[in-house]
Each structure stands twice: as C-alpha cells, then as structure tokens.
Design a protein around this motif. Structure first.
Motif, PDB file in Angstrom:
ATOM      1  N   LEU A  74      52.737  38.525 -15.411  1.00 22.96           N
ATOM      2  CA  LEU A  74      53.116  37.136 -15.142  1.00 22.96           C
ATOM      3  C   LEU A  74      51.986  36.168 -15.483  1.00 22.96           C
ATOM      4  CD1 LEU A  74      55.025  37.501 -11.747  1.00 22.96           C
ATOM      5  CD2 LEU A  74      55.989  36.721 -13.921  1.00 22.96           C
ATOM      6  N   ALA A  75      50.766  36.526 -15.133  1.00 21.69           N
ATOM      7  CA  ALA A  75      49.633  35.651 -15.418  1.00 21.69           C
ATOM      8  C   ALA A  75      49.444  35.487 -16.919  1.00 21.69           C
ATOM      9  CB  ALA A  75      48.368  36.208 -14.775  1.00 21.69           C
ATOM     10  N   VAL A  81      52.614  30.450 -22.048  1.00 16.33           N
ATOM     11  CA  VAL A  81      53.527  29.303 -21.972  1.00 16.33           C
ATOM     12  C   VAL A  81      52.754  27.989 -21.921  1.00 16.33           C
ATOM     13  CG1 VAL A  81      55.185  28.121 -20.472  1.00 16.33           C
ATOM     14  CG2 VAL A  81      55.445  30.565 -20.935  1.00 16.33           C
ATOM     15  N   LEU A  82      51.649  27.979 -21.202  1.00 14.62           N
ATOM     16  CA  LEU A  82      50.909  26.746 -20.967  1.00 14.62           C
ATOM     17  C   LEU A  82      49.708  26.591 -21.889  1.00 14.62           C
ATOM     18  CD1 LEU A  82      51.053  26.731 -17.064  1.00 14.62           C
ATOM     19  CD2 LEU A  82      52.481  25.465 -18.665  1.00 14.62           C
ATOM     20  N   SER A  83      49.698  27.299 -23.018  1.00 15.29           N
ATOM     21  CA  SER A  83      48.633  27.173 -24.010  1.00 15.29           C
ATOM     22  C   SER A  83      49.240  26.739 -25.335  1.00 15.29           C
ATOM     23  CB  SER A  83      47.906  28.513 -24.192  1.00 15.29           C
ATOM     24  OG  SER A  83      47.340  28.945 -22.972  1.00 15.29           O
ATOM     25  N   PRO A  84      48.454  26.048 -26.187  1.00 18.89           N
ATOM     26  CA  PRO A  84      48.975  25.664 -27.502  1.00 18.89           C
ATOM     27  C   PRO A  84      49.368  26.894 -28.312  1.00 18.89           C
ATOM     28  CG  PRO A  84      46.907  24.534 -27.016  1.00 18.89           C
ATOM     29  CD  PRO A  84      47.096  25.567 -25.952  1.00 18.89           C
ATOM     30  N   GLN A  85      50.443  26.741 -29.093  1.00 13.53           N
ATOM     31  CA  GLN A  85      50.855  27.847 -29.939  1.00 13.53           C
ATOM     32  C   GLN A  85      49.850  28.040 -31.067  1.00 13.53           C
ATOM     33  OE1 GLN A  85      55.037  26.840 -31.021  1.00 13.53           O
ATOM     34  NE2 GLN A  85      55.404  28.967 -30.547  1.00 13.53           N
ATOM     35  N   PRO A  86      49.553  29.266 -31.419  1.00 10.30           N
ATOM     36  CA  PRO A  86      48.649  29.477 -32.564  1.00 10.30           C
ATOM     37  C   PRO A  86      49.330  29.058 -33.857  1.00 10.30           C
ATOM     38  CG  PRO A  86      49.587  31.566 -31.827  1.00 10.30           C
ATOM     39  CD  PRO A  86      50.005  30.524 -30.815  1.00 10.30           C
ATOM     40  N   ASP A  87      48.515  28.662 -34.829  1.00 10.21           N
ATOM     41  CA  ASP A  87      49.059  28.246 -36.115  1.00 10.21           C
ATOM     42  C   ASP A  87      49.501  29.430 -36.966  1.00 10.21           C
ATOM     43  OD1 ASP A  87      48.784  25.561 -35.653  1.00 10.21           O
ATOM     44  OD2 ASP A  87      46.731  25.478 -36.421  1.00 10.21           O
ATOM     45  N   ARG A  88      49.130  30.621 -36.568  1.00  7.11           N
ATOM     46  CA  ARG A  88      49.499  31.794 -37.358  1.00  7.11           C
ATOM     47  C   ARG A  88      51.012  31.978 -37.325  1.00  7.11           C
ATOM     48  NH1 ARG A  88      45.251  33.444 -34.300  1.00  7.11           N
ATOM     49  NH2 ARG A  88      46.618  34.600 -32.890  1.00  7.11           N
TER      50      ARG A  88
END
Length: 301
Positions: A74-75, A81-88
């Motif tokens: 869960l962590a 969910v609460l982090s920017p999506q990687p550009d990859r």
C-alpha cells in the motif's frame, strides 16, 4: 466517514520493516521522539500494540506480522499515485486506442502518414478518426476523444491548443474550365456559379463579405457538408468550388482540377490541435501530440 491520516501509512511501513523506532525515524528523516508519538497514534488507530518490548529491542505482534506485506504494498502504491509519472514510455508495449476528431480534409491528407508513424513506433496502438459534426468541448472533457483538429472557435477556456499550420482558401475548377483562359478578377469570379462546403449549411462566408465590399455578389447554387463533396460536383460541372489549399495536396482529390488564388483577400485558416488539460501530462498522449506535430506541416503552395 472518519478521516484517515495517510501520513501514517509510510510511518507504519517503516516501523514494521525496521522493527525499531530509531531505525524508522532515521529512514523517514524524523526524530526518535516524533516517531514514538507516531507509533502511539498507530496503536490507537489499529487497536493493536504493533511493536512490543523484548529485552532491549522491539518485536512485532501477530497483527503487525499479518499487516507487514500489505502495508508495504500500500505504501509503495500510494507513493506511485502521488508522484509524477516518469517520462519513460515503452511504445512497443503500449496498448491504447487514440481517437482523433477531424474533418475529412485533414483525414484525407494526414491520416495515412499518421497511421504509418503511430503503428511503426507503437505496433499495438490504434487510431480512430471520428467525424466532426460540431465544435464542442464535451467529448474532450469526457475523454471520448483524445485530440481535436481544426479551426479554433468558441471552445472551452480550459482546452489546450497548439497551432499545426496555416492554410488558405483557393478556387478549384475542373481542368479545361472556361475561366482558366482569362485573367482573373473579382468581377469574373463573382459572375461564375459556385458550390461551397458548410457543416451548418450556410450560403455565405468571408469571401462574400470581401465581394460585398466591392459591390459584388456571387451566385451559390449548391451547399454541401464537406470539401470533398464540393470538389466532386465541381469536377462534373462548371461550378467553382471554394476549398482549402490543403485539400488539393491530396492526390486523390486533386485529380482533374486546376486551382487559382482568390481575387479577394480572405482570412487565413489556422489549423490547430486541441486537447483537454487532464491529458497534458499523460506520457502516451504527449507522444501522440508530438507525432501529430511532426507530421502536420503546411502543404506546399
């Protein structure tokens, strides 16, 4: 519904992984006293001691052992969910259907190279070209379409836009048309009979405004939904079709036609790409936008 403090989740994950207040505090960059207070809150929230004293250390309770793997998962998911999506972006593995709403002129001119570019880079991706009955932001807002291609209008204020190219209207007539043998003038153009394309069925437009300023008026004998329809009629008659220059860059449509510049000034056609800000940061959508921008260049004059 009772409020849940999600800040407790990474703290519980650290405590159960380290089995130590000091170790968990170091891992999260907190003081030992702050982590002790957090452990007290976790005990109250879960109704379980979680970590109990055993000699000089702490050991997890059965409930803590039961929770440890679930809490860790869960962590990790909460951080994702609460982090920017990687550009990859793995284009070879991308399975997605992109819907583009555009008129038949754009589809005729750009759909083939766009499909080729998309499927070459992302073999499992698919493109759906949707008809454009009206300018409305609802389908963009609702996610029914990914991109809108066309002329900007009274669109929703939040919609993002990017200019693809500028076009202009030209007159198209069948090869061998009598008008081609004489110097073009506003009067000669107005004296001809015309076919125009309009989704709304309108008989007038910017050309008529320009002619009216010269006290001239053209005779429009047919209004059709699309530019391809106007060209089909002009090919089999002496009617003059008003079409964007880009339409005649499509070899299938331009066969058997000659075109000439309008003898009156009309506004340029600014063809833009539009999308909803909800898709702004999506890596696959950003790739699609870059692909469209790289292919949609203005047609040669």
């Amino acid at each position: 519904m009772d409020p849940i403090d999600l800040n407790l989740l990474p703290a519980l994950d650290a405590l159960l992984s380290e089995a130590s207040v000091t170790g968990a505090a170091r891992r999260l960059g907190l003081s030992s006293s702050a982590m002790s207070r957090t452990l007290a809150r976790l005990r109250a929230a879960t109704g379980d001691p979680l970590l109990v004293r055993a000699g000089r250390g702490l050991v997890p309770t059965p409930r803590a052992m039961e929770l440890r793997d679930r809490v860790h998962t869960l962590a990790r998911e909460a951080r994702d969910v609460l982090s920017p999506q990687p550009d990859r972006l793995d284009l070879k593995a991308l399975e997605r259907t992109f819907t583009i709403r555009a008129n038949e002129g754009f589809v005729g001119l750009f759909s083939a190279p766009l499909v080729a570019a998309v499927t070459a880079a992302a073999p499992r991706a698919r493109l759906r070209f949707a008809p454009k009955p009206a300018k409305e932001a609802g389908p963009l807002r609702d996610g029914e379409i990914d991109l809108e291609i066309g002329v900007l209008g009274a669109f929703a204020p939040e919609v993002r836009t990017h200019l693809l190219f500028r076009d202009r209207f030209v007159a198209a007539v069948r090869s061998g048309h009598p008008m081609l043998s004489a110097p073009m003038s506003p009067a000669l153009y107005a004296a001809a009979r015309h076919v125009v394309a309009s989704r709304r069925g309108s008989f007038t437009g910017p050309v008529d405004v320009a002619l009216e300023a010269l006290s001239l008026r053209r005779e429009i004998v047919a209004v059709v939904p699309g530019f391809a329809d106007a060209l089909r009629i002009a090919r089999q008659s002496d009617l003059v079709a008003l079409v964007p220059q880009s339409c005649l860059a499509d070899e299938a449509l331009s066969q058997g036609f000659a075109s000439f510049a309008l003898p009156v000034a009309t506004p340029e056609i600014a063809v833009s790409m539009m999308w909803h800000p909800r898709m702004e940061a999506d890596p696959a959508h950003r790739w699609l936008r870059r692909t469209v921008m790289s292919l949609c260049r203005p047609p040669a004059p």
